[in-house]
Design a protein around this motif. Structure first.
Motif, PDB file in Angstrom:
ATOM      1  N   THR A 209     -52.519  14.727 -34.791  1.00  0.00           N
ATOM      2  CA  THR A 209     -51.031  15.461 -34.389  1.00  0.00           C
ATOM      3  C   THR A 209     -50.273  14.638 -35.266  1.00  0.00           C
ATOM      4  O   THR A 209     -49.168  15.313 -35.663  1.00  0.00           O
ATOM      5  CB  THR A 209     -51.054  15.655 -32.867  1.00  0.00           C
ATOM      6  N   LEU A 210     -50.143  13.489 -34.892  1.00  0.00           N
ATOM      7  CA  LEU A 210     -49.126  12.476 -35.676  1.00  0.00           C
ATOM      8  C   LEU A 210     -49.121  12.538 -37.256  1.00  0.00           C
ATOM      9  O   LEU A 210     -48.173  12.671 -37.554  1.00  0.00           O
ATOM     10  CB  LEU A 210     -49.298  10.981 -35.267  1.00  0.00           C
ATOM     11  N   ALA A 211     -50.286  12.813 -37.565  1.00  0.00           N
ATOM     12  CA  ALA A 211     -50.439  12.941 -39.261  1.00  0.00           C
ATOM     13  C   ALA A 211     -49.644  14.369 -39.534  1.00  0.00           C
ATOM     14  O   ALA A 211     -49.167  14.218 -40.676  1.00  0.00           O
ATOM     15  CB  ALA A 211     -52.071  13.025 -39.650  1.00  0.00           C
TER      16      ALA A 211
ATOM     17  N   PRO B  98     -51.893  12.939 -45.008  1.00  0.00           N
ATOM     18  CA  PRO B  98     -53.165  13.585 -44.519  1.00  0.00           C
ATOM     19  C   PRO B  98     -54.003  12.835 -43.414  1.00  0.00           C
ATOM     20  O   PRO B  98     -54.917  13.586 -42.789  1.00  0.00           O
ATOM     21  CB  PRO B  98     -54.219  12.875 -45.783  1.00  0.00           C
ATOM     22  N   TYR B  99     -53.808  11.682 -43.056  1.00  0.00           N
ATOM     23  CA  TYR B  99     -54.335  11.133 -41.710  1.00  0.00           C
ATOM     24  C   TYR B  99     -53.443  10.129 -41.278  1.00  0.00           C
ATOM     25  O   TYR B  99     -52.852   9.331 -42.070  1.00  0.00           O
ATOM     26  CB  TYR B  99     -55.627  10.823 -41.941  1.00  0.00           C
ATOM     27  N   VAL B 100     -53.598   9.598 -40.073  1.00  0.00           N
ATOM     28  CA  VAL B 100     -52.921   8.285 -39.616  1.00  0.00           C
ATOM     29  C   VAL B 100     -54.388   7.650 -38.932  1.00  0.00           C
ATOM     30  O   VAL B 100     -54.775   7.957 -37.900  1.00  0.00           O
ATOM     31  CB  VAL B 100     -51.955   8.672 -38.398  1.00  0.00           C
TER      32      VAL B 100
END
Length: 360
Positions: free
Chosen positions: A278-280, A286-288
């Motif tokens: 969600t944060l990403a 692409p990703y956190v």
């Protein structure tokens, strides 16, 4: 000039090519790539030619005054002085060239002098002391001419590409420079954008890669992209999909060998055990990553683990024996892509069996 349409390595759709921007190098001379010729369809921009000529030759405003001093420092005018005096003189000459703009960048924004004297010096302690990188098969990279190095990608942050760049520069007998192909995200991040251009990185598209290869450069690509660098720790050292084989097509068009490269040690620097999706999405990345130390330890959690690395360059796969139309053969693309991928994966397994420990 209208933006040229290009074909990305992992996407058949065309997208606009991005030209380098030089916020701090407007006065720097722009040099053509070795072996590259200016296209007749791309005339010289108004006002650029004379400025480039004067900057490169040392004529024009203010360059003659310090030419003799700089020539003396470059030629070693103080041969009997101590080593620290020579280094100081060289450092002062370097600073003067940066301030006056008396240095060169190529058409992609690559600053060879800055890379050799500053960026490599900053990365070298990480390479030699922290990750203690061991390099094998460096002789498989040609001494001259173009070559495409294809490597696995991992580690949450792209430190593997930077370490591979140092390995080629420091370990190769000819001191060759690796020009990495990077994702779009690299060139929209402030500061990172400028540093990437200065270090010789360029957009991962077929057009730019082919131009560099035809100019005799060593080009590095990691076809797994974000799928490889952002994969969970449970899938470490398992290669992800290599796209549609665009890198093979580019090597065939340029007639250069493909050098498979396997990197062991990068997977464990940031063990990715989770992904804040969600944060990403909110941040547009692409990703956190969630690791055993990040974000729980704050900034300290961003420190990579001091794993022991091995980088092995495999036997080159020649492409100059194929006909020009071979680059359009989808079956050949698939077979060569699979051959490169299998060679990298097999070498990864072999290096893992030989490894005594993750950290030693």
């Amino acid at each position: 000039m209208a933006d040229a349409k290009v074909i990305p390595f992992d996407d058949d759709r065309s997208r606009a090519r991005r030209r380098p921007s030089r916020a701090d190098g407007e006065a720097a001379a722009v040099r053509a790539l070795p072996g590259a010729q200016q296209s007749p369809q791309e005339p010289e921009e108004a006002g650029e030619g004379p400025a480039v000529t004067e900057a490169a030759s040392g004529r024009g405003t203010g360059t003659d005054a310090g030419a003799g001093v700089e020539a003396g420092s470059r030629a070693g005018a103080v041969p009997d002085a101590g080593g620290w005096e020579r280094r100081l003189a060289g450092g002062l000459a370097f600073l003067r060239r940066r301030i006056t703009g008396d240095y060169e960048v190529d058409e992609f924004g690559y600053d060879e002098e800055l890379t050799d004297q500053v960026l490599m010096s900053l990365l070298r302690p990480l390479y030699e002391k922290y990750f203690r990188v061991e390099v094998k098969g460096i002789e498989n990279i040609p001494d001259k001419g173009g070559a495409l190095i294809v490597a696995n990608h991992s580690g949450t942050l792209p430190l593997d590409g930077l370490m591979m760049q140092v390995a080629v520069h420091d370990q190769h007998p000819a001191g060759r420079h690796l020009r990495l192909l990077a994702a779009d995200l690299v060139f929209v991040l402030p500061v990172v954008n400028e540093l990437a251009r200065k270090a010789g990185h360029t957009l991962a598209c077929a057009e730019d890669a082919e131009r560099l290869l035809r100019a005799g450069e060593i080009v590095g690509v990691m076809p797994e992209g974000f799928k490889g660098i952002g994969k969970p720790f449970s899938e470490r050292y398992k290669l992800q999909r290599f796209g549609r084989g665009g890198f093979v097509s580019t090597a065939l068009r340029a007639g250069v060998p493909i050098v498979p490269c396997s990197i062991v040690g990068a997977e464990e620097i940031y063990p990715m055990v989770g992904n804040a999706k969600t944060l990403a999405r909110v941040l547009g990345v692409p990703y956190v990553p969630i690791t055993p130390t990040f974000p729980w330890l704050g900034p300290l959690g961003a420190l990579p683990l001091p794993t022991k690395w091995t980088i092995q360059f495999g036997e080159p796969i020649p492409t100059d024996g194929y006909a020009p139309e071979a680059a359009e053969d989808p079956m050949l693309m698939f077979n060569l892509t699979d051959q490169v991928r299998e060679q990298i994966q097999h070498t990864l397994y072999k290096l893992l069996v030989q490894r005594r420990s993750v950290f030693f």
